[in-house]
Design an enzyme around this catalytic site. Sequence first.
Site, PDB file in Angstrom:
ATOM      1  N   ARG A   1       1.352   2.248  -2.840  1.00 23.38           N
ATOM      2  CA  ARG A   1       1.134   2.189  -1.389  1.00 23.38           C
ATOM      3  C   ARG A   1       1.891   3.293  -0.659  1.00 23.38           C
ATOM      4  O   ARG A   1       1.795   3.415   0.555  1.00 23.38           O
ATOM      5  CB  ARG A   1       1.573   0.823  -0.848  1.00 23.38           C
ATOM      6  CG  ARG A   1       0.688  -0.317  -1.329  1.00 23.38           C
ATOM      7  CD  ARG A   1       1.197  -1.664  -0.853  1.00 23.38           C
ATOM      8  NE  ARG A   1       0.817  -1.908   0.526  1.00 23.38           N
ATOM      9  CZ  ARG A   1       0.321  -3.078   0.963  1.00 23.38           C
ATOM     10  NH1 ARG A   1       0.161  -4.092   0.152  1.00 23.38           N
ATOM     11  NH2 ARG A   1       0.007  -3.236   2.222  1.00 23.38           N
TER      12      ARG A   1
ATOM     13  N   TYR B   1       0.515   5.817   2.004  1.00 23.06           N
ATOM     14  CA  TYR B   1       0.374   5.335   3.382  1.00 23.06           C
ATOM     15  C   TYR B   1       1.749   5.111   4.021  1.00 23.06           C
ATOM     16  O   TYR B   1       2.038   5.641   5.088  1.00 23.06           O
ATOM     17  CB  TYR B   1      -0.427   4.035   3.361  1.00 23.06           C
ATOM     18  CG  TYR B   1      -0.786   3.494   4.714  1.00 23.06           C
ATOM     19  CD1 TYR B   1      -1.683   4.156   5.547  1.00 23.06           C
ATOM     20  CD2 TYR B   1      -0.239   2.286   5.170  1.00 23.06           C
ATOM     21  CE1 TYR B   1      -2.029   3.638   6.792  1.00 23.06           C
ATOM     22  CE2 TYR B   1      -0.584   1.766   6.406  1.00 23.06           C
ATOM     23  CZ  TYR B   1      -1.478   2.446   7.213  1.00 23.06           C
ATOM     24  OH  TYR B   1      -1.813   1.933   8.440  1.00 23.06           O
TER      25      TYR B   1
ATOM     26  N   GLU C   1       4.854   6.137   3.143  1.00 23.22           N
ATOM     27  CA  GLU C   1       5.672   7.359   3.316  1.00 23.22           C
ATOM     28  C   GLU C   1       4.975   8.342   4.254  1.00 23.22           C
ATOM     29  O   GLU C   1       5.628   9.085   4.976  1.00 23.22           O
ATOM     30  CB  GLU C   1       5.943   8.009   1.957  1.00 23.22           C
ATOM     31  CG  GLU C   1       6.775   7.143   1.013  1.00 23.22           C
ATOM     32  CD  GLU C   1       8.190   6.882   1.520  1.00 23.22           C
ATOM     33  OE1 GLU C   1       8.894   7.844   1.879  1.00 23.22           O
ATOM     34  OE2 GLU C   1       8.593   5.706   1.571  1.00 23.22           O
ATOM     35  N   GLY C   2       3.641   8.345   4.209  1.00 24.81           N
ATOM     36  CA  GLY C   2       2.884   9.198   5.141  1.00 24.81           C
ATOM     37  C   GLY C   2       3.177   8.821   6.581  1.00 24.81           C
ATOM     38  O   GLY C   2       3.435   9.684   7.427  1.00 24.81           O
TER      39      GLY C   2
ATOM     40  N   VAL D   1      -6.661  -9.275   4.266  1.00 27.90           N
ATOM     41  CA  VAL D   1      -6.733 -10.693   3.924  1.00 27.90           C
ATOM     42  C   VAL D   1      -7.665 -11.479   4.851  1.00 27.90           C
ATOM     43  O   VAL D   1      -8.425 -12.337   4.379  1.00 27.90           O
ATOM     44  CB  VAL D   1      -5.306 -11.301   3.844  1.00 27.90           C
ATOM     45  CG1 VAL D   1      -4.606 -11.315   5.191  1.00 27.90           C
ATOM     46  CG2 VAL D   1      -5.337 -12.677   3.224  1.00 27.90           C
ATOM     47  N   VAL D   2      -7.642 -11.198   6.158  1.00 32.22           N
ATOM     48  CA  VAL D   2      -8.450 -12.004   7.087  1.00 32.22           C
ATOM     49  C   VAL D   2      -9.940 -11.806   6.807  1.00 32.22           C
ATOM     50  O   VAL D   2     -10.695 -12.782   6.654  1.00 32.22           O
ATOM     51  CB  VAL D   2      -8.105 -11.677   8.564  1.00 32.22           C
ATOM     52  CG1 VAL D   2      -9.075 -12.378   9.507  1.00 32.22           C
ATOM     53  CG2 VAL D   2      -6.673 -12.091   8.872  1.00 32.22           C
TER      54      VAL D   2
ATOM     55  N   ASP E   1       2.136 -14.927  -5.715  1.00 29.67           N
ATOM     56  CA  ASP E   1       2.516 -16.346  -5.694  1.00 29.67           C
ATOM     57  C   ASP E   1       2.137 -17.018  -4.370  1.00 29.67           C
ATOM     58  O   ASP E   1       2.400 -18.215  -4.173  1.00 29.67           O
ATOM     59  CB  ASP E   1       4.022 -16.501  -5.986  1.00 29.67           C
ATOM     60  CG  ASP E   1       4.881 -15.768  -4.961  1.00 29.67           C
ATOM     61  OD1 ASP E   1       4.326 -15.276  -3.949  1.00 29.67           O
ATOM     62  OD2 ASP E   1       6.105 -15.679  -5.166  1.00 29.67           O
TER      63      ASP E   1
HETATM   64  O1  LIG Z   1      -7.930 -11.208  -0.511  1.00 27.47           O
HETATM   65  C1  LIG Z   1      -6.717 -11.058  -0.268  1.00 27.47           C
HETATM   66  C2  LIG Z   1      -6.222  -9.952   0.442  1.00 27.47           C
HETATM   67  C3  LIG Z   1      -4.876  -9.867   0.668  1.00 27.47           C
HETATM   68  N1  LIG Z   1      -4.018 -10.812   0.234  1.00 27.47           N
HETATM   69  C4  LIG Z   1      -2.565 -10.747   0.497  1.00 27.47           C
HETATM   70  O2  LIG Z   1      -2.406 -10.892   1.915  1.00 27.47           O
HETATM   71  C5  LIG Z   1      -1.326 -10.106   2.351  1.00 27.47           C
HETATM   72  C6  LIG Z   1      -1.846  -9.192   3.464  1.00 27.47           C
HETATM   73  O3  LIG Z   1      -2.559  -8.137   2.877  1.00 27.47           O
HETATM   74  P1  LIG Z   1      -3.549  -7.181   3.662  1.00 27.47           P
HETATM   75  O4  LIG Z   1      -4.441  -6.558   2.654  1.00 27.47           O
HETATM   76  O5  LIG Z   1      -4.251  -7.941   4.755  1.00 27.47           O
HETATM   77  O6  LIG Z   1      -2.685  -6.036   4.310  1.00 27.47           O
HETATM   78  P2  LIG Z   1      -1.116  -5.798   4.579  1.00 27.47           P
HETATM   79  O7  LIG Z   1      -0.565  -6.847   5.494  1.00 27.47           O
HETATM   80  O8  LIG Z   1      -0.404  -5.625   3.284  1.00 27.47           O
HETATM   81  O9  LIG Z   1      -1.169  -4.412   5.334  1.00 27.47           O
HETATM   82  C7  LIG Z   1      -1.971  -4.353   6.514  1.00 27.47           C
HETATM   83  O10 LIG Z   1      -1.254  -4.816   7.613  1.00 27.47           O
HETATM   84  C8  LIG Z   1      -0.265  -4.005   8.095  1.00 27.47           C
HETATM   85  C9  LIG Z   1      -0.844  -2.698   8.517  1.00 27.47           C
HETATM   86  O11 LIG Z   1       0.110  -1.867   9.050  1.00 27.47           O
HETATM   87  C10 LIG Z   1      -1.511  -2.041   7.369  1.00 27.47           C
HETATM   88  O12 LIG Z   1      -2.110  -0.871   7.794  1.00 27.47           O
HETATM   89  C11 LIG Z   1      -2.502  -2.948   6.740  1.00 27.47           C
HETATM   90  O13 LIG Z   1      -2.980  -2.415   5.598  1.00 27.47           O
HETATM   91  C12 LIG Z   1      -0.827  -9.360   1.137  1.00 27.47           C
HETATM   92  O14 LIG Z   1       0.285 -10.011   0.620  1.00 27.47           O
HETATM   93  C13 LIG Z   1      -1.955  -9.425   0.145  1.00 27.47           C
HETATM   94  O15 LIG Z   1      -1.522  -9.391  -1.182  1.00 27.47           O
HETATM   95  C14 LIG Z   1      -4.504 -11.921  -0.468  1.00 27.47           C
HETATM   96  O16 LIG Z   1      -3.745 -12.792  -0.871  1.00 27.47           O
HETATM   97  N2  LIG Z   1      -5.825 -11.994  -0.690  1.00 27.47           N
END
Ligand SMILES: O=c1ccn([C@@H]2O[C@H](COP(=O)(O)OP(=O)(O)O[C@H]3OC[C@@H](O)[C@H](O)[C@H]3O)[C@@H](O)[C@H]2O)c(=O)[nH]1
Length: 338
Positions: free
Chosen positions: A257, A260, A262-263, A302-303, A321
Amino acid sequence: MGSELIYRGHETQLASDSYSPKPVKPWASVTRVVRYMLREQRLLFVLVGIAIATLVFNVFPASRAAHGPHLHSTTPLLDSIPYFPIETQNKFSYAHRLGFGSGNPTGKIPLGLKRKGLRIVVTGGAGFVGSHLVDRLIARGDSVIVVDNFFTGRKENVMHHFGNPNFELIRHDVVEPLLLEVDQIYHLACPASPVHYKFNPVKTIKTNVVGTLNMLGLAKRVGARFLLTSTSEVYGDPLQHPQKETYWGNVNPIGVRSCYDEGKRTAETLTMDYHRGAGVEVRIARIFNTYGPRMCIDDGRVVSNFVAQALRKEPLTVYGDGKQTRSFQYVSDLVIDV
Ligand SMILES: O=c1ccn([C@@H]2O[C@H](COP(=O)(O)OP(=O)(O)O[C@H]3OC[C@@H](O)[C@H](O)[C@H]3O)[C@@H](O)[C@H]2O)c(=O)[nH]1
Protein backbone atom coordinates in the site's frame (compact mmCIF):
# COMPACT_ATOMS: atom_id res chain seq x y z
CA MET A 1 22.83 92.36 -50.74
CA GLY A 2 25.02 89.76 -49.19
CA SER A 3 25.53 91.82 -46.04
CA GLU A 4 21.70 92.35 -45.61
CA LEU A 5 21.10 88.62 -45.66
CA ILE A 6 23.70 87.95 -43.04
CA TYR A 7 22.91 90.90 -40.73
CA ARG A 8 20.50 89.96 -37.82
CA GLY A 9 21.05 92.93 -35.52
CA HIS A 10 17.77 94.73 -36.40
CA GLU A 11 15.63 91.62 -35.48
CA THR A 12 17.10 91.40 -31.99
CA GLN A 13 16.59 95.08 -31.51
CA LEU A 14 12.86 94.92 -32.44
CA ALA A 15 12.15 91.97 -30.19
CA SER A 16 13.72 93.53 -27.15
CA ASP A 17 11.74 96.73 -27.68
CA SER A 18 8.27 95.06 -27.91
CA TYR A 19 8.64 92.33 -25.19
CA SER A 20 7.23 93.20 -21.79
CA PRO A 21 6.69 90.07 -19.65
CA LYS A 22 3.65 89.95 -17.29
CA PRO A 23 4.46 90.08 -13.59
CA VAL A 24 4.36 86.60 -12.05
CA LYS A 25 1.28 86.01 -9.85
CA PRO A 26 2.24 83.57 -7.07
CA TRP A 27 -1.32 82.09 -6.61
CA ALA A 28 -2.17 81.90 -10.32
CA SER A 29 -2.00 78.08 -10.61
CA VAL A 30 -4.01 77.53 -7.39
CA THR A 31 -6.79 79.94 -8.35
CA ARG A 32 -6.92 78.38 -11.82
CA VAL A 33 -7.52 74.92 -10.28
CA VAL A 34 -10.15 76.25 -7.86
CA ARG A 35 -11.97 78.08 -10.68
CA TYR A 36 -11.88 74.87 -12.78
CA MET A 37 -13.34 72.80 -9.91
CA LEU A 38 -16.18 75.27 -9.24
CA ARG A 39 -17.16 75.51 -12.89
CA GLU A 40 -20.13 73.37 -14.06
CA GLN A 41 -20.57 71.64 -10.61
CA ARG A 42 -17.39 69.57 -11.06
CA LEU A 43 -16.73 69.70 -7.31
CA LEU A 44 -20.09 68.05 -6.65
CA PHE A 45 -19.19 65.18 -9.02
CA VAL A 46 -15.82 64.66 -7.29
CA LEU A 47 -17.50 64.47 -3.85
CA VAL A 48 -20.11 62.00 -5.10
CA GLY A 49 -17.29 59.87 -6.61
CA ILE A 50 -15.40 59.81 -3.30
CA ALA A 51 -18.59 58.78 -1.46
CA ILE A 52 -19.23 55.88 -3.88
CA ALA A 53 -15.61 54.67 -3.64
CA THR A 54 -15.76 54.75 0.18
CA LEU A 55 -18.97 52.71 0.13
CA VAL A 56 -17.53 50.10 -2.27
CA PHE A 57 -14.30 49.66 -0.29
CA ASN A 58 -16.26 49.23 2.94
CA VAL A 59 -18.47 46.55 1.43
CA PHE A 60 -15.53 44.57 -0.11
CA PRO A 61 -12.72 45.11 2.37
CA ALA A 62 -10.72 41.88 2.05
CA SER A 63 -8.49 40.79 -0.75
CA ARG A 64 -8.90 37.19 -1.86
CA ALA A 65 -5.14 36.77 -1.94
CA ALA A 66 -4.84 37.50 1.78
CA HIS A 67 -3.55 34.55 3.79
CA GLY A 68 -5.56 33.24 6.69
CA PRO A 69 -4.06 33.99 10.09
CA HIS A 70 -3.44 30.28 10.75
CA LEU A 71 -0.98 30.25 7.84
CA HIS A 72 1.20 33.06 9.11
CA SER A 73 4.81 32.02 8.69
CA THR A 74 5.99 33.49 12.00
CA THR A 75 3.73 31.26 14.12
CA PRO A 76 5.23 28.11 15.66
CA LEU A 77 5.35 25.14 13.31
CA LEU A 78 2.48 23.12 14.76
CA ASP A 79 0.20 26.14 14.97
CA SER A 80 0.97 27.02 11.39
CA ILE A 81 0.23 23.61 9.90
CA PRO A 82 -2.94 24.14 7.88
CA TYR A 83 -4.04 20.53 7.65
CA PHE A 84 -7.19 19.36 9.34
CA PRO A 85 -8.74 15.93 9.36
CA ILE A 86 -12.14 16.31 7.76
CA GLU A 87 -13.86 15.75 11.11
CA THR A 88 -12.40 19.00 12.46
CA GLN A 89 -12.65 21.19 9.40
CA ASN A 90 -16.06 22.74 9.97
CA LYS A 91 -14.53 25.17 12.48
CA PHE A 92 -13.58 27.29 9.45
CA SER A 93 -16.55 29.16 8.13
CA TYR A 94 -17.51 29.26 4.47
CA ALA A 95 -17.18 33.04 4.51
CA HIS A 96 -13.67 32.82 5.96
CA ARG A 97 -12.57 30.53 3.12
CA LEU A 98 -13.95 32.98 0.56
CA GLY A 99 -11.77 35.75 1.94
CA PHE A 100 -14.66 37.76 3.40
CA GLY A 101 -13.48 37.06 6.94
CA SER A 102 -11.45 40.03 8.11
CA GLY A 103 -13.79 42.94 7.58
CA ASN A 104 -17.05 41.09 7.98
CA PRO A 105 -17.11 39.32 11.35
CA THR A 106 -20.66 38.01 10.94
CA GLY A 107 -19.59 36.26 7.73
CA LYS A 108 -22.80 37.44 6.05
CA ILE A 109 -22.83 38.82 2.54
CA PRO A 110 -24.95 42.01 2.42
CA LEU A 111 -28.36 41.55 0.84
CA GLY A 112 -28.47 42.44 -2.83
CA LEU A 113 -24.73 41.91 -3.36
CA LYS A 114 -23.95 38.63 -5.12
CA ARG A 115 -20.61 36.98 -4.39
CA LYS A 116 -18.33 37.05 -7.41
CA GLY A 117 -17.82 33.48 -8.67
CA LEU A 118 -14.33 32.00 -8.47
CA ARG A 119 -12.51 30.14 -11.24
CA ILE A 120 -11.69 26.73 -9.84
CA VAL A 121 -9.92 23.70 -11.25
CA VAL A 122 -10.82 20.31 -9.76
CA THR A 123 -8.36 17.55 -10.68
CA GLY A 124 -10.08 14.19 -10.53
CA GLY A 125 -13.36 16.10 -10.80
CA ALA A 126 -15.10 13.30 -12.72
CA GLY A 127 -14.47 10.81 -9.90
CA PHE A 128 -16.66 9.74 -7.01
CA VAL A 129 -15.69 12.48 -4.51
CA GLY A 130 -14.62 15.02 -7.18
CA SER A 131 -17.96 15.06 -8.97
CA HIS A 132 -19.85 15.79 -5.72
CA LEU A 133 -17.43 18.64 -5.02
CA VAL A 134 -18.01 20.00 -8.54
CA ASP A 135 -21.80 19.93 -7.97
CA ARG A 136 -21.35 21.98 -4.83
CA LEU A 137 -19.00 24.54 -6.39
CA ILE A 138 -21.26 25.02 -9.42
CA ALA A 139 -24.30 25.37 -7.13
CA ARG A 140 -22.63 28.21 -5.22
CA GLY A 141 -21.90 30.10 -8.45
CA ASP A 142 -18.27 29.26 -9.21
CA SER A 143 -16.83 28.43 -12.65
CA VAL A 144 -15.33 24.95 -12.60
CA ILE A 145 -12.79 23.29 -14.87
CA VAL A 146 -12.63 19.53 -14.35
CA VAL A 147 -9.33 17.84 -15.22
CA ASP A 148 -9.52 14.05 -15.31
CA ASN A 149 -7.79 11.19 -17.13
CA PHE A 150 -10.84 8.92 -16.59
CA PHE A 151 -8.81 6.10 -15.02
CA THR A 152 -11.38 5.78 -12.24
CA GLY A 153 -13.46 8.88 -13.06
CA ARG A 154 -16.43 8.73 -15.44
CA LYS A 155 -17.98 11.32 -17.75
CA GLU A 156 -21.45 10.26 -16.53
CA ASN A 157 -20.61 11.70 -13.10
CA VAL A 158 -20.44 15.25 -14.51
CA MET A 159 -22.61 14.93 -17.64
CA HIS A 160 -25.44 16.88 -16.04
CA HIS A 161 -23.21 20.01 -16.22
CA PHE A 162 -22.57 19.75 -19.98
CA GLY A 163 -23.91 22.90 -21.64
CA ASN A 164 -23.48 24.97 -18.47
CA PRO A 165 -21.24 27.95 -19.37
CA ASN A 166 -19.67 27.72 -15.89
CA PHE A 167 -18.43 24.17 -16.53
CA GLU A 168 -15.53 22.81 -18.62
CA LEU A 169 -14.14 19.28 -18.86
CA ILE A 170 -10.55 18.53 -19.92
CA ARG A 171 -9.18 15.01 -20.44
CA HIS A 172 -5.71 15.38 -19.01
CA ASP A 173 -3.35 13.39 -16.80
CA VAL A 174 -1.89 15.54 -14.01
CA VAL A 175 1.53 13.90 -14.40
CA GLU A 176 1.82 16.22 -17.44
CA PRO A 177 2.05 19.98 -16.74
CA LEU A 178 -1.00 22.14 -17.34
CA LEU A 179 -1.38 25.92 -17.50
CA LEU A 180 -4.72 27.46 -16.54
CA GLU A 181 -5.76 30.84 -15.09
CA VAL A 182 -7.62 29.97 -11.88
CA ASP A 183 -8.24 31.29 -8.36
CA GLN A 184 -8.31 27.93 -6.58
CA ILE A 185 -7.08 24.39 -7.20
CA TYR A 186 -8.73 21.33 -5.62
CA HIS A 187 -6.27 18.52 -6.25
CA LEU A 188 -8.07 15.17 -5.95
CA ALA A 189 -6.60 13.26 -8.89
CA CYS A 190 -5.51 9.79 -7.75
CA PRO A 191 -7.25 6.43 -7.47
CA ALA A 192 -8.30 6.04 -3.81
CA SER A 193 -9.52 2.47 -3.52
CA PRO A 194 -6.79 -0.05 -2.57
CA VAL A 195 -7.86 -2.28 -5.49
CA HIS A 196 -7.32 0.57 -7.98
CA TYR A 197 -4.18 2.16 -6.57
CA LYS A 198 -2.42 -1.21 -6.24
CA PHE A 199 -3.26 -2.01 -9.90
CA ASN A 200 -0.31 0.12 -11.15
CA PRO A 201 1.68 1.16 -8.05
CA VAL A 202 4.38 3.07 -9.97
CA LYS A 203 1.70 5.13 -11.72
CA THR A 204 0.02 5.75 -8.34
CA ILE A 205 3.14 7.19 -6.71
CA LYS A 206 3.96 9.16 -9.89
CA THR A 207 0.48 10.68 -9.83
CA ASN A 208 0.89 11.67 -6.20
CA VAL A 209 4.39 13.10 -6.52
CA VAL A 210 4.69 14.46 -10.08
CA GLY A 211 0.98 15.31 -10.34
CA THR A 212 1.05 17.25 -7.06
CA LEU A 213 4.27 19.01 -8.09
CA ASN A 214 2.64 20.13 -11.34
CA MET A 215 -0.46 21.44 -9.58
CA LEU A 216 1.57 23.22 -6.88
CA GLY A 217 3.70 24.78 -9.64
CA LEU A 218 0.50 26.04 -11.25
CA ALA A 219 -0.75 27.40 -7.90
CA LYS A 220 2.52 29.27 -7.44
CA ARG A 221 2.54 30.69 -10.98
CA VAL A 222 -1.02 32.00 -10.96
CA GLY A 223 -1.28 32.77 -7.22
CA ALA A 224 -4.10 30.27 -6.67
CA ARG A 225 -5.10 28.70 -3.34
CA PHE A 226 -4.35 24.97 -3.29
CA LEU A 227 -6.14 22.12 -1.55
CA LEU A 228 -4.65 18.62 -1.41
CA THR A 229 -6.97 15.72 -0.68
CA SER A 230 -4.78 13.47 1.42
CA THR A 231 -5.78 10.33 3.24
CA SER A 232 -6.10 8.66 6.62
CA GLU A 233 -3.54 6.24 5.19
CA VAL A 234 -0.74 8.73 5.96
CA TYR A 235 -1.01 7.29 9.50
CA GLY A 236 -0.05 3.86 8.09
CA ASP A 237 -1.01 1.17 10.58
CA PRO A 238 -1.69 3.63 13.40
CA LEU A 239 -0.96 2.93 17.04
CA GLN A 240 -3.27 5.76 18.18
CA HIS A 241 -7.08 5.64 17.91
CA PRO A 242 -8.65 7.90 16.86
CA GLN A 243 -5.76 9.65 15.09
CA LYS A 244 -5.06 13.28 15.94
CA GLU A 245 -3.67 15.49 13.17
CA THR A 246 -0.47 15.91 15.19
CA TYR A 247 0.16 12.14 15.17
CA TRP A 248 2.92 11.20 12.70
CA GLY A 249 1.80 7.64 12.09
CA ASN A 250 3.23 4.16 12.08
CA VAL A 251 4.28 3.75 8.48
CA ASN A 252 5.83 1.25 6.12
CA PRO A 253 7.72 2.54 3.08
CA ILE A 254 8.01 -0.83 1.33
CA GLY A 255 4.57 -2.43 1.68
CA VAL A 256 2.02 -3.08 -1.09
CA ARG A 257 0.00 0.00 0.00
CA SER A 258 3.09 2.26 0.22
CA CYS A 259 2.66 3.59 -3.33
CA TYR A 260 -0.46 5.37 -2.06
CA ASP A 261 0.48 6.00 1.61
CA GLU A 262 3.99 7.26 0.91
CA GLY A 263 2.82 9.05 -2.24
CA LYS A 264 0.28 11.03 -0.21
CA ARG A 265 2.85 11.68 2.54
CA THR A 266 5.22 13.10 -0.08
CA ALA A 267 2.36 15.13 -1.58
CA GLU A 268 1.72 16.62 1.90
CA THR A 269 5.45 17.41 2.23
CA LEU A 270 5.49 19.15 -1.16
CA THR A 271 2.37 21.11 -0.23
CA MET A 272 3.92 22.40 2.99
CA ASP A 273 7.23 23.19 1.26
CA TYR A 274 5.43 25.25 -1.40
CA HIS A 275 3.60 27.03 1.41
CA ARG A 276 6.72 27.76 3.48
CA GLY A 277 9.09 28.31 0.55
CA ALA A 278 6.92 30.00 -2.07
CA GLY A 279 4.09 31.46 0.02
CA VAL A 280 1.38 29.38 -1.70
CA GLU A 281 -1.84 29.39 0.35
CA VAL A 282 -2.61 25.73 1.03
CA ARG A 283 -5.05 23.33 2.69
CA ILE A 284 -4.61 19.61 3.34
CA ALA A 285 -7.68 17.44 3.98
CA ARG A 286 -7.02 13.90 5.25
CA ILE A 287 -10.03 12.01 4.00
CA PHE A 288 -11.12 8.84 5.77
CA ASN A 289 -13.33 6.09 4.32
CA THR A 290 -16.00 7.77 2.16
CA TYR A 291 -19.15 6.22 0.67
CA GLY A 292 -22.24 7.37 -1.22
CA PRO A 293 -23.85 7.75 -4.65
CA ARG A 294 -21.63 7.42 -7.78
CA MET A 295 -19.29 5.00 -6.01
CA CYS A 296 -18.48 2.28 -8.53
CA ILE A 297 -19.94 -1.12 -7.73
CA ASP A 298 -16.45 -2.53 -8.37
CA ASP A 299 -14.75 0.18 -6.28
CA GLY A 300 -13.34 -2.50 -4.00
CA ARG A 301 -13.81 -0.58 -0.74
CA VAL A 302 -15.71 -2.26 2.06
CA VAL A 303 -19.02 -0.36 1.79
CA SER A 304 -19.48 -0.91 -1.95
CA ASN A 305 -18.31 -4.54 -1.62
CA PHE A 306 -20.82 -5.28 1.14
CA VAL A 307 -23.68 -3.50 -0.68
CA ALA A 308 -22.92 -5.35 -3.94
CA GLN A 309 -22.69 -8.68 -2.12
CA ALA A 310 -25.94 -8.01 -0.25
CA LEU A 311 -27.73 -7.12 -3.52
CA ARG A 312 -26.47 -10.35 -5.06
CA LYS A 313 -27.52 -12.20 -1.88
CA GLU A 314 -23.94 -13.42 -1.43
CA PRO A 315 -22.12 -13.74 1.92
CA LEU A 316 -20.19 -10.65 2.99
CA THR A 317 -16.41 -11.09 2.84
CA VAL A 318 -14.67 -9.88 5.99
CA TYR A 319 -10.91 -9.75 5.56
CA GLY A 320 -8.53 -10.67 8.39
CA ASP A 321 -9.88 -11.18 11.89
CA GLY A 322 -12.60 -8.55 11.39
CA LYS A 323 -11.39 -6.49 14.34
CA GLN A 324 -10.18 -3.58 12.19
CA THR A 325 -11.99 -0.25 12.57
CA ARG A 326 -12.62 2.64 10.16
CA SER A 327 -14.17 6.14 10.28
CA PHE A 328 -16.86 6.31 7.60
CA GLN A 329 -18.18 9.53 6.09
CA TYR A 330 -21.01 10.17 3.66
CA VAL A 331 -19.74 11.94 0.55
CA SER A 332 -22.02 14.99 0.75
CA ASP A 333 -20.79 15.66 4.31
CA LEU A 334 -17.22 15.44 3.06
CA VAL A 335 -17.66 18.01 0.27
CA ILE A 336 -19.32 20.48 2.66
CA ASP A 337 -16.15 20.33 4.77
CA VAL A 338 -13.58 20.72 1.99
O1 LIG B 1 -14.73 -6.66 1.01
C1 LIG B 1 -14.04 -6.13 1.90
C2 LIG B 1 -13.33 -4.94 1.69
C3 LIG B 1 -12.60 -4.42 2.72
N1 LIG B 1 -12.55 -5.01 3.93
C4 LIG B 1 -11.80 -4.45 5.07
O2 LIG B 1 -12.45 -3.22 5.41
C5 LIG B 1 -11.49 -2.28 5.83
C6 LIG B 1 -11.67 -1.02 4.97
O3 LIG B 1 -11.09 -1.26 3.72
P1 LIG B 1 -11.37 -0.38 2.43
O4 LIG B 1 -11.00 -1.20 1.25
O5 LIG B 1 -12.78 0.13 2.44
O6 LIG B 1 -10.38 0.85 2.48
P2 LIG B 1 -9.44 1.52 3.61
O7 LIG B 1 -10.26 2.01 4.76
O8 LIG B 1 -8.33 0.59 3.94
O9 LIG B 1 -8.87 2.75 2.80
C7 LIG B 1 -9.83 3.65 2.24
O10 LIG B 1 -10.23 4.58 3.19
C8 LIG B 1 -9.33 5.55 3.52
C9 LIG B 1 -8.96 6.35 2.32
O11 LIG B 1 -8.09 7.36 2.62
C10 LIG B 1 -8.38 5.46 1.28
O12 LIG B 1 -8.12 6.19 0.14
C11 LIG B 1 -9.28 4.32 0.99
O13 LIG B 1 -8.67 3.43 0.18
C12 LIG B 1 -10.14 -2.94 5.66
O14 LIG B 1 -9.71 -3.43 6.89
C13 LIG B 1 -10.38 -4.09 4.72
O15 LIG B 1 -9.51 -5.16 4.92
C14 LIG B 1 -13.27 -6.20 4.15
O16 LIG B 1 -13.24 -6.75 5.24
N2 LIG B 1 -13.98 -6.70 3.13
